[in-house]
Design an enzyme around this catalytic site. Structure first.
Site, PDB file in Angstrom:
ATOM      1  CG  ASP A   1     -37.890  -8.504  -8.238  1.00 35.89           C
ATOM      2  OD1 ASP A   1     -38.512  -8.130  -7.231  1.00 35.89           O
ATOM      3  OD2 ASP A   1     -38.361  -9.286  -9.083  1.00 35.89           O
TER       4      ASP A   1
ATOM      5  CG  ASP B   1     -38.970 -11.060 -12.762  1.00 37.40           C
ATOM      6  OD1 ASP B   1     -38.997 -10.354 -11.733  1.00 37.40           O
ATOM      7  OD2 ASP B   1     -39.608 -12.114 -12.887  1.00 37.40           O
TER       8      ASP B   1
ATOM      9  CG  ASP C   1     -38.802  -5.531 -10.860  1.00 41.81           C
ATOM     10  OD1 ASP C   1     -38.975  -5.008  -9.752  1.00 41.81           O
ATOM     11  OD2 ASP C   1     -38.863  -6.758 -11.048  1.00 41.81           O
TER      12      ASP C   1
END
Length: 663
Positions: free
Chosen positions: A319, A515, A519
């Site tokens: 991410d 995080d 996700d």
């Protein structure tokens, strides 16, 4: 903390060794037979009593324990006059057990050291202002504590009064003390600087971050690897086969007229060298050591199977926000659209974000509070993962989120969004009753050392791929700064999972790092999913401690410090533990095969069989312990390199943000 010499297994093994040396010395000196026998009996009792009791207990549960086989073999050797050989077996067997106990104790000590960060006492401030000392373990949410300069903060909480610098290096790995002021959150175990702080405790002592780290690592240490479970299942059947083969090896030659003592001796040697002691200890010690090392470095894993999976990964997806970046975005521009002031737009957005756990939402709210704005109450809060939030504020339905939230073209809004994205900033729009009222521009810098961390990850696993819900333009800007070649932007949570499935379908074993709730599907679907719970989520600089910091429902582990920089070392640690486990298994199996063949086709002396079998067990234990000791040396060298004075870093928004708003 107990030292190695205080462990019962070590004391009994030491006593057995002394008795063995005494017996051998008396024998060489020509002492009377009963005296020598008594010394050997003391050796047998001191070194064999514990394993014998455990073996009998296992037998009562219809399990055949390897310990019992060794005791029976030693007793059988003594019965035909081989007191020295049986005593040697007892001593080396007890020594290998002591080494296993030392390894386990070292692992437990590293886990317990995580809790040593918390002070023993706390200064409690009563409602009337009086102070009293209480054990830090008795702190509960809602109480107020006083933290003086140089003291460790006793509990997770929010600063009520005072300004200081808080050093979180021991917990989050943050190398620079962070300025902390009223409203900022602090963590138990971090060190207060030069100021005096009054802190309102937010969590009970058992629920602090540092307690969660220790508890999670300890639970992981209680699990067993798949390979170990397989070995233990096979061990029972194998032990029965060893006993059956020993009986046949003893009885069949007797039927053909072989000598009793010679046949019994060969059977005893066979039972000793064929026992799977070293194989049983081959897998778990290095994996337990790896769990302890990972915990010491700030990475929590659910169980040892995660380490096994980590050793197999050959692809990684990341991410962007909070993983590649610091996770501390700042509002740098507020542009109103419908005649409202910048502060009015900011207050409206911050009110709607009141219930948000997303790092961008927290940044918006924090910036509004820093500007001293009065925030209206919000109700009917709804978070739409990957889109934004909606809430009712003063009778107005407010939506805050990605530009696509509007769902229709808007010339002025679209131009502002493109301008922000061209500058590498994240654009967040604010809608009131489905009409755009403003655009917020947020900036989040890459993590310190991100380029080096990505280069290490590229070397160890392969080219990282970034999956982000951010717009393509700012995402490409960040990727260009970090030298990343694989990027997919503008993704919803379901899109990220689709990319993951695509990588897995092509034969890759994927490590995913992210995080927040956005996700969760990605982390749950990956071969290994790690959630970021480090400085950004652990409270540094006033950030809220996100629920994801210690939540492992979706992820396989939590990265509590330097989430990007710790990935490559973590994979290398898992692969190193796997190599040690495999080497242990190969070595232990080879020793058994060589000694068994020697005994069956030749004449393997009992003392050689005992020494070869038991020393292989000792070497397997020492090889597993090597991982724990070697990484400790590396960490000490790294710690010495970090102990350089550094200025206090200010994390609060700077004046430039205010200027940008007015512009």
């Amino acid at each position: 903390m107990r030292t190695a010499l205080t462990l019962p297994e070590v004391r009994w093994a030491g006593a057995a060794l002394l008795a063995f040396l005494l017996a051998g010395g008396l024998d060489l000196a020509g002492a009377p037979g009963p005296v020598v026998t008594a010394a050997y009996l003391a050796c047998y009792a001191l070194g064999g009593w514990g394993p014998a009791v455990e073996g009998i207990r296992a037998l009562a549960q219809r399990r055949l324990d390897v310990d019992l086989l060794m005791i029976v073999a030693a007793a059988a050797a003594a019965s035909i006059g081989h007191w020295f050989d049986g005593g040697l077996l007892i001593v080396i067997f007890a020594t290998s057990g002591a080494l296993e106990a030392v390894m386990t104790a070292r692992t437990r000590a590293d886990i317990a050291a995580l809790l040593d960060l918390t002070p023993e006492t706390a200064t409690l401030v009563e409602e009337d202002g009086t102070e009293r000392q209480i054990p830090a373990s008795e702190l509960v949410a809602g109480r107020t504590v006083l933290v003086r300069p140089g003291e460790r903060i006793p509990g997770d909480g929010r600063v009520l009064d005072g300004v200081s610098e808080v050093d979180a290096a021991g917990l989050t790995g943050e190398p620079v003390p962070v300025r902390t002021a009223p409203g900022d959150e602090v963590l138990a175990g971090t060190v207060n600087g030069t100021g005096v702080l009054r802190v309102r405790v937010l969590r009970d002592a058992a629920d602090t971050v540092v307690a969660g780290v220790a508890a999670q690592v300890e639970r992981a240490a209680e699990t067993k690897a798949d390979r170990q479970l397989f070995i233990e299942r096979v061990e029972q059947r194998y032990s029965v086969l060893v006993v059956a083969a020993t009986v046949l090896l003893f009885t069949v030659p007797l039927l053909f007229g072989a000598g009793f003592e010679e046949t019994l001796l060969r059977a005893i040697v066979f039972m000793i060298v064929a026992s799977p002691c070293a194989i049983v200890l081959a897998t778990m010690p290095p994996l337990l050591a790896a769990i302890a090392v990972a915990g010491r470095r700030g990475t929590l894993v659910k169980d040892v199977t995660v380490l096994e999976a980590l050793a197999e990964v050959d692809a990684v997806v990341l991410d962007k926000t909070g993983t590649l970046t610091s996770g501390r975005p700042r509002v740098v521009q507020v542009t109103p659209l419908d005649g409202r002031s910048a502060d009015e737009v900011l207050a409206l957005a911050a009110a709607a974000e009141a219930g948000s756990e997303h790092v961008l939402g927290r940044a918006v709210r924090r910036h509004a509070l820093d500007r001293g704005l009065d925030l209206p109450a919000a109700s009917d809060f709804v978070a739409v993962p990957g889109e934004g939030v909606r809430a009712e504020v003063d009778g107005t339905e407010v939506a805050v989120g990605r530009p696509e939230l509007l769902g229709r073209p808007h010339a002025v809004l679209d131009d502002l969004v493109r301008e922000l994205q061209r500058d590498g900033r994240t654009a967040v729009i604010v809608l009131a009753d489905d009409e755009p009222v403003g655009v917020l521009g947020l900036s989040d810098e890459p993590r310190p050392g991100a380029e080096a961390a990505l280069a290490a990850l590229r070397r160890v696993v392969g080219e990282p791929e970034v999956l982000t819900g951010d717009a393509p333009t700012p995402a490409r800007t960040l990727a260009g700064r970090l030298g990343l070649n694989r990027l997919r932007a503008g993704l919803l949570p379901a899109d990220k999972v689709a990319v993951l499935r695509e990588r897995q379908a092509s034969g890759h074993r994927v490590l995913a790092v992210g995080d927040g709730i956005n996700d969760a599907p990605l982390l749950a679907g990956a071969d290994v999913g790690l959630v970021v719970g480090g400085p950004a989520a652990a409270g540094s600089g006033g950030e809220t401690l996100g629920a994801g910091a210690l939540s492992l429902e979706a992820a396989d582990g939590v990265l509590t410090r330097d989430p990007l920089g710790s990935l490559a070392p973590l994979v290398e640690l898992a692969r190193r533990a796997r190599r040690i486990s495999r080497a242990n298994l190969a070595f232990a199996a080879a020793v058994i095969v060589v000694l068994v063949v020697w005994d069956l086709v030749g004449a393997l002396p009992l003392v050689v069989g005992v020494a070869g079998h038991e020393l292989s067990t000792v070497l397997v234990c020492l090889n597993g312990l090597r991982l724990l000791i070697g990484t400790r040396r590396e960490e000490r060298r790294a710690a010495r390199a970090r102990t350089r004075p550094a200025p206090v870093r200010e994390l609060r928004p700077t004046a430039s943000a205010t200027g940008a708003e007015q512009g």
